[in-house]
Design an enzyme around this catalytic site. Structure first.
Site, PDB file in Angstrom:
ATOM      1  N   THR A  48      -4.853   8.551  -4.729  1.00  0.00           N
ATOM      2  CA  THR A  48      -4.198   6.663  -5.928  1.00  0.00           C
ATOM      3  C   THR A  48      -5.040   7.030  -7.467  1.00  0.00           C
ATOM      4  OG1 THR A  48      -3.291   6.296  -3.718  1.00  0.00           O
ATOM      5  CG2 THR A  48      -4.174   4.861  -5.576  1.00  0.00           C
ATOM      6  N   CYS A  49      -7.095   7.111  -6.614  1.00  0.00           N
ATOM      7  CA  CYS A  49      -7.663   7.106  -7.460  1.00  0.00           C
ATOM      8  C   CYS A  49      -6.999   8.246  -8.936  1.00  0.00           C
ATOM      9  CB  CYS A  49      -8.819   7.384  -7.007  1.00  0.00           C
ATOM     10  SG  CYS A  49      -9.592   6.747  -5.949  1.00  0.00           S
TER      11      CYS A  49
END
Length: 159
Positions: A48-49
């Protein structure tokens, strides 16, 4: 205790990624005299980062600056070399990377998390905040596994 609006950023040492290598900086000195949009990721190169969080701030950097933000910074419980490689891979040169290698900043903010179930150890929670001259003006902390309130888009909508 978790940091909240009106609090002063704790004074711990971070390591800023620069073209000349790692540069130690005291948090209160770094945030002094300017408005910084700070976001925290659990780890560089994590799904997600890398797919959403960092790219959102890269994409919205000009919009944030148009709203009075002087600098955009990302912090993670990673070392400066990992953050530098992640910054380069994501063409994120406009984002200042602040390494919190030992998690001292995350802990001082009261925003550490236990990622040991995923082999990550202690990390910083996913959050975003506006720090103006060392004082927290806005802070949004994600619920575990979520990605909504710490996004660049949410920050822009709620500034």
């Amino acid at each position: 205790m978790t940091i909240k609006v009106g609090d002063t950023v704790p004074n711990v040492t971070l390591v800023r990624v620069t073209e000349n290598g790692p540069d130690k900086v005291e948090a209160q000195e770094y945030f002094k005299g300017r408005k910084v949009a700070l976001f925290s990721v659990p780890g560089a190169f994590t799904p997600t980062c890398s797919a959403k969080h960092l790219p959102g701030f890269v994409e919205k950097a000009d919009d944030l600056k148009a709203k009075g933000v002087d600098e955009i910074a990302c912090t993670a419980v990673n070392d400066a070399f990992v953050l530098s490689a992640w910054q380069q891979q994501n063409d994120a040169g406009d984002i200042t990377m602040l390494a919190d290698g030992n998690g001292e900043f995350a802990k001082a903010l009261g925003l550490e998390m236990d990622g040991s179930g995923f082999g990550l150890g202690t990390r910083g929670q996913r959050f975003a905040m506006i720090v103006n001259d060392g004082k927290v003006e806005k802070v949004d902390v994600e619920a575990p596994g979520e990605f909504r309130v710490s996004s660049a888009e949410h920050m822009l909508e709620t500034m």
